[in-house]
Design a protein around this motif. Structure first.
Motif, PDB file in Angstrom:
ATOM      1  N   VAL A   1      14.202 -10.297  10.556  1.00 31.08           N
ATOM      2  CA  VAL A   1      12.917 -11.355  10.411  1.00 31.08           C
ATOM      3  C   VAL A   1      12.887 -12.052  12.176  1.00 31.08           C
ATOM      4  CG1 VAL A   1      12.596 -14.557  10.087  1.00 31.08           C
ATOM      5  CG2 VAL A   1      13.578 -12.166   8.056  1.00 31.08           C
ATOM      6  N   LEU A   2      11.654 -11.950  12.580  1.00 29.31           N
ATOM      7  CA  LEU A   2      10.670 -12.395  13.898  1.00 29.31           C
ATOM      8  C   LEU A   2      10.200 -13.928  13.456  1.00 29.31           C
ATOM      9  CD1 LEU A   2       9.231  -8.995  15.510  1.00 29.31           C
ATOM     10  CD2 LEU A   2      12.222 -10.115  15.319  1.00 29.31           C
ATOM     11  N   ASP A   3      10.938 -14.183  14.041  1.00 23.07           N
ATOM     12  CA  ASP A   3      10.186 -16.139  14.321  1.00 23.07           C
ATOM     13  C   ASP A   3       9.366 -16.327  15.142  1.00 23.07           C
ATOM     14  OD1 ASP A   3      11.742 -16.322  16.811  1.00 23.07           O
ATOM     15  OD2 ASP A   3      12.539 -18.068  15.554  1.00 23.07           O
ATOM     16  N   ASP A   4       8.469 -16.894  15.559  1.00 24.76           N
ATOM     17  CA  ASP A   4       6.517 -17.408  16.707  1.00 24.76           C
ATOM     18  C   ASP A   4       7.732 -17.084  17.556  1.00 24.76           C
ATOM     19  OD1 ASP A   4       8.330 -20.444  15.745  1.00 24.76           O
ATOM     20  OD2 ASP A   4       7.361 -20.525  17.691  1.00 24.76           O
ATOM     21  N   VAL A   5       8.625 -17.653  18.456  1.00 25.39           N
ATOM     22  CA  VAL A   5       9.295 -16.580  19.597  1.00 25.39           C
ATOM     23  C   VAL A   5       9.645 -15.539  19.597  1.00 25.39           C
ATOM     24  CG1 VAL A   5      10.982 -17.429  21.311  1.00 25.39           C
ATOM     25  CG2 VAL A   5      10.380 -19.514  19.574  1.00 25.39           C
ATOM     26  N   ALA A   6      10.204 -15.321  19.177  1.00 24.86           N
ATOM     27  CA  ALA A   6      10.361 -14.070  19.175  1.00 24.86           C
ATOM     28  C   ALA A   6       9.290 -12.922  19.130  1.00 24.86           C
ATOM     29  CB  ALA A   6      11.419 -13.274  18.494  1.00 24.86           C
ATOM     30  N   LEU A   7       7.597 -13.365  18.173  1.00 26.32           N
ATOM     31  CA  LEU A   7       6.233 -12.608  17.934  1.00 26.32           C
ATOM     32  C   LEU A   7       5.825 -13.073  19.321  1.00 26.32           C
ATOM     33  CD1 LEU A   7       5.686 -13.783  14.737  1.00 26.32           C
ATOM     34  CD2 LEU A   7       6.216 -11.387  15.503  1.00 26.32           C
ATOM     35  N   GLU A   8       5.799 -14.115  20.251  1.00 30.90           N
ATOM     36  CA  GLU A   8       5.357 -13.816  21.555  1.00 30.90           C
ATOM     37  C   GLU A   8       6.219 -13.854  22.375  1.00 30.90           C
ATOM     38  OE1 GLU A   8       2.978 -17.696  23.935  1.00 30.90           O
ATOM     39  OE2 GLU A   8       5.274 -18.012  23.094  1.00 30.90           O
ATOM     40  N   LYS A   9       6.867 -13.564  22.510  1.00 28.95           N
ATOM     41  CA  LYS A   9       7.624 -12.618  23.681  1.00 28.95           C
ATOM     42  C   LYS A   9       7.629 -11.005  23.236  1.00 28.95           C
ATOM     43  CE  LYS A   9      12.648 -12.226  25.824  1.00 28.95           C
ATOM     44  NZ  LYS A   9      14.045 -12.719  25.601  1.00 28.95           N
ATOM     45  N   GLY A  10       7.646 -10.682  21.977  1.00 26.05           N
ATOM     46  CA  GLY A  10       7.579  -9.547  21.974  1.00 26.05           C
ATOM     47  C   GLY A  10       6.275  -8.290  22.111  1.00 26.05           C
ATOM     48  N   GLY A  11       4.794  -8.966  22.504  1.00 25.95           N
ATOM     49  CA  GLY A  11       3.600  -9.273  22.144  1.00 25.95           C
ATOM     50  C   GLY A  11       3.154  -8.634  21.273  1.00 25.95           C
ATOM     51  N   TYR A  12       3.513  -9.525  20.009  1.00 26.20           N
ATOM     52  CA  TYR A  12       2.602  -9.300  18.609  1.00 26.20           C
ATOM     53  C   TYR A  12       1.509 -10.348  19.282  1.00 26.20           C
ATOM     54  CZ  TYR A  12       6.572  -6.460  16.690  1.00 26.20           C
ATOM     55  OH  TYR A  12       8.178  -5.688  16.517  1.00 26.20           O
ATOM     56  N   GLY A  13       0.604  -9.633  19.375  1.00 26.38           N
ATOM     57  CA  GLY A  13      -0.392 -10.902  20.036  1.00 26.38           C
ATOM     58  C   GLY A  13      -1.594 -11.017  18.284  1.00 26.38           C
ATOM     59  N   GLY A  14      -1.734 -10.387  17.869  1.00 31.06           N
ATOM     60  CA  GLY A  14      -2.382 -10.439  16.650  1.00 31.06           C
ATOM     61  C   GLY A  14      -1.749 -11.349  15.828  1.00 31.06           C
ATOM     62  N   ILE A  15      -0.076 -11.035  15.530  1.00 33.98           N
ATOM     63  CA  ILE A  15       0.134 -11.891  14.458  1.00 33.98           C
ATOM     64  C   ILE A  15       0.399 -13.868  14.921  1.00 33.98           C
ATOM     65  CG2 ILE A  15       2.628 -12.494  12.911  1.00 33.98           C
ATOM     66  CD1 ILE A  15       2.946  -9.627  13.053  1.00 33.98           C
ATOM     67  N   TYR A  16       0.974 -13.717  16.436  1.00 40.41           N
ATOM     68  CA  TYR A  16       0.865 -15.255  16.508  1.00 40.41           C
ATOM     69  C   TYR A  16      -0.055 -15.542  17.407  1.00 40.41           C
ATOM     70  CZ  TYR A  16       2.066 -18.844  20.271  1.00 40.41           C
ATOM     71  OH  TYR A  16       2.755 -19.935  20.661  1.00 40.41           O
ATOM     72  N   GLY A  17      -1.186 -15.000  17.518  1.00 38.28           N
ATOM     73  CA  GLY A  17      -2.480 -15.873  17.524  1.00 38.28           C
ATOM     74  C   GLY A  17      -3.103 -16.096  16.723  1.00 38.28           C
ATOM     75  N   VAL A  18      -3.298 -15.280  15.213  1.00 34.90           N
ATOM     76  CA  VAL A  18      -3.610 -16.541  14.143  1.00 34.90           C
ATOM     77  C   VAL A  18      -2.800 -17.271  13.523  1.00 34.90           C
ATOM     78  CG1 VAL A  18      -4.024 -15.683  11.328  1.00 34.90           C
ATOM     79  CG2 VAL A  18      -4.416 -14.157  13.191  1.00 34.90           C
ATOM     80  N   GLY A  19      -1.446 -16.565  13.630  1.00 37.68           N
ATOM     81  CA  GLY A  19      -0.346 -17.848  13.291  1.00 37.68           C
ATOM     82  C   GLY A  19      -0.630 -19.379  14.285  1.00 37.68           C
ATOM     83  N   LYS A  20      -0.865 -19.544  15.357  1.00 37.87           N
ATOM     84  CA  LYS A  20      -0.466 -20.334  16.778  1.00 37.87           C
ATOM     85  C   LYS A  20      -1.160 -21.720  16.183  1.00 37.87           C
ATOM     86  CE  LYS A  20      -3.931 -18.819  20.380  1.00 37.87           C
ATOM     87  NZ  LYS A  20      -3.789 -19.278  21.503  1.00 37.87           N
ATOM     88  N   GLY A  21      -2.749 -21.456  15.437  1.00 39.99           N
ATOM     89  CA  GLY A  21      -3.303 -22.715  14.987  1.00 39.99           C
ATOM     90  C   GLY A  21      -2.323 -23.725  14.060  1.00 39.99           C
ATOM     91  N   SER A  22      -1.550 -23.175  13.679  1.00 43.80           N
ATOM     92  CA  SER A  22      -0.349 -23.626  12.245  1.00 43.80           C
ATOM     93  C   SER A  22       0.009 -24.643  13.160  1.00 43.80           C
ATOM     94  CB  SER A  22      -0.465 -22.654  10.976  1.00 43.80           C
ATOM     95  OG  SER A  22       0.699 -23.836  10.264  1.00 43.80           O
TER      96      SER A  22
END
Length: 494
Positions: free
Chosen positions: A211-232
């Protein structure tokens, strides 16, 4: 943060086998229709003349899904008989048995036990139909109506009956697990909680879980998942479930499912009417998780990894804006024209990550476009992808009653996704062919040489109308049965 998860409860009735009729509250039989009146379908009943005469007297016709209930002849050892119509005998197939069993199960709410001879026609279909037809989501109700049907005994003398029932019960339970996820409200199923429940299911059957959390997603370059999810305020997750069911020579398959736990549309906000139905926007993820767990329970000789992005699409001061450019996992840049086309952004990240494992086959499934409903209606998934695998998935989907339909990728539509500032735009400037252009967008992220199918389930995964067949109102569990049937086909044929 942890939700108040309701206690576990049975998702369907207890299913039992018998070679003969057993005592029960109700006997369920099938009726064929005909020019000379209905006839009783299947085996297992000795003297049917009096029962058939009684059914004809009260007007039973045997039309598909018709339900007729009459007092039982004393010799049968049951309180009453429910006869469910199957239509013309020449047209009856597994799906009609499945639907008939579902209709019967729903009519028997409040009944403790039933015995059925529908299983002498098709045991697996009858078992699935009764289990799924009896399903009811009551986790958050404090005042319930009748309890669902509690037990069904299926009559069968087939030599492989026990094996067939075990497989069908496992499939029905997986479909119901997906329904549970879909029906759970977004107040109680948000990305972190969804990830936690998925991880628990995976661990329970021996899957490797990441399981990757938001910190790991941003650091790992998952711009789609983080970009959509950061508004919540409830930040995104990526879940990976790995099942190693075969050796190095076994087929390697990837599943990807869209897990938007609620979709407001973000800054490009949706109309208020019917927005509550967006609790179902994680149906693809639910199906992929349930199917991966099911593959492990069935012991399939394949190697399977599910990559499941989870996010909540909300408008806020941290949400992405129309006109923003994000960088997907793997480096492709995307101009976000419409923040309500968010599913393809999280799927793109997940598809690239899934392809890094070198799968021979990849299937993604998502409640991706309203255009799917416009094109194919509420009960027919659209299947896109590489031609041969697309057609294989659609054919298998039709064989199990989920009725996926193959759709094309017209070459000219790719030009409509051009962006002046990025590699690609997330939507076209018009609404024509919206289901197809969403699939074309995803195609950009599939590695060369991977056999790929994209299954759009925007309508079929969530029933907004009345119950029908074995499908309740709400989550249907589509396309779990398609996915597991495809995996079994890959196991058998490569």
């Amino acid at each position: 943060m942890s939700s108040a998860q309701p206690p576990a409860r049975p998702l369907g009735p207890e299913l039992a086998l018998s070679e003969n009729l057993e005592a029960a509250d109700v006997l369920v039989i099938g009726l064929f229709s005909g020019d000379d009146g209905p006839t009783i379908a299947g085996d297992g009943l000795n003297d049917t003349a009096d029962l058939l005469a009684q059914l004809r007297t009260v007007g039973a016709k045997g039309k598909a899904d018709e339900v007729t209930r009459v007092p039982a002849p004393e010799s049968l050892g049951v309180g009453s008989v429910v006869a469910v119509g199957l239509g013309c005998a020449d047209d009856v197939n597994a799906e009609q048995i499945r639907k008939a069993a579902g209709v019967a199960a729903r009519s028997l709410a409040g009944t403790a036990s039933a015995v059925t001879t529908l299983s002498t026609i098709d045991l697996g279909a009858a078992a699935e139909g009764f289990y799924l037809g009896a399903y009811s989501f009551t986790a958050f109700k404090t005042k319930n109506g009748d309890d669902p049907l509690a037990k069904v005994t299926l009559v069968s003398t087939a030599s492989d009956a026990a094996t067939t029932l075990e497989r069908s019960a496992a499939i029905a339970e997986a479909v119901s697990t997906a329904r549970e996820f879909v029906n759970t409200p977004p107040s109680h199923l948000y990305p972190a909680e969804f990830a936690s429940r998925a991880a628990a299911l995976g661990t329970g059957v021996g899957l490797a879980v990441e399981v990757l959390d938001d910190v790991a997603l941003e650091k790992g370059g998952y711009g789609g998942i983080y970009g959509v999810g950061k508004g919540s305020s409830r930040l995104p997750r990526l879940v990976r479930l790995t099942y190693a069911g075969g050796d190095d020579s076994a087929p390697k398959v990837a599943l990807v499912g869209k897990g938007i736990t609620f979709d407001t549309g973000g800054i490009s906000i949706k109309p208020a009417a019917n927005m509550e139905q967006m609790t179902s926007d994680m149906a693809g993820a639910a199906a992929v998780i349930a199917t991966t767990v099911l593959a492990a329970k069935l012991g399939l000789a394949i190697n399977l990894t599910a990559t499941v992005p989870m996010a909540e699409n909300m408008p806020s001061d941290t949400a992405q804006r129309p006109g923003d450019v994000l960088t997907q996992y793997g480096g492709t840049t995307v101009e976000v024209i419409n923040t309500d086309a968010e599913g393809r952004l999280i799927l793109a990240d997940a598809i690239v990550r899934a392809c890094e494992d070198g799968p021979a086959y990849l299937i993604d499934t998502a409640t991706l476009t309203g255009a799917q409903i416009v094109a194919l209606g509420n009960r027919t998934p659209g299947v896109m992808g590489t031609d041969e695998f697309r057609d294989r998935v659609a054919r298998i989907s039709q064989s199990v009653g989920e009725n996926g339909w193959p759709m094309p990728f017209p070459a000219e539509l790719r030009a409509d996704l051009k962006s002046n500032v990025a590699d690609i735009a997330n939507v076209t400037p018009h609404r024509w062919g919206g289901m197809l252009t969403a699939g074309i967008f995803l195609r950009e992220f599939v590695a060369e040489g991977v056999q790929w199918a994209h299954v759009d389930i925007a309508g079929p995964s969530y029933n907004t109308g009345g119950p029908w067949g074995y499908n309740p109102k709400g989550g249907t569990g589509v396309p779990v049965r398609t996915l597991i049937a495809v995996l079994e086909d890959i196991e058998a044929n490569g």
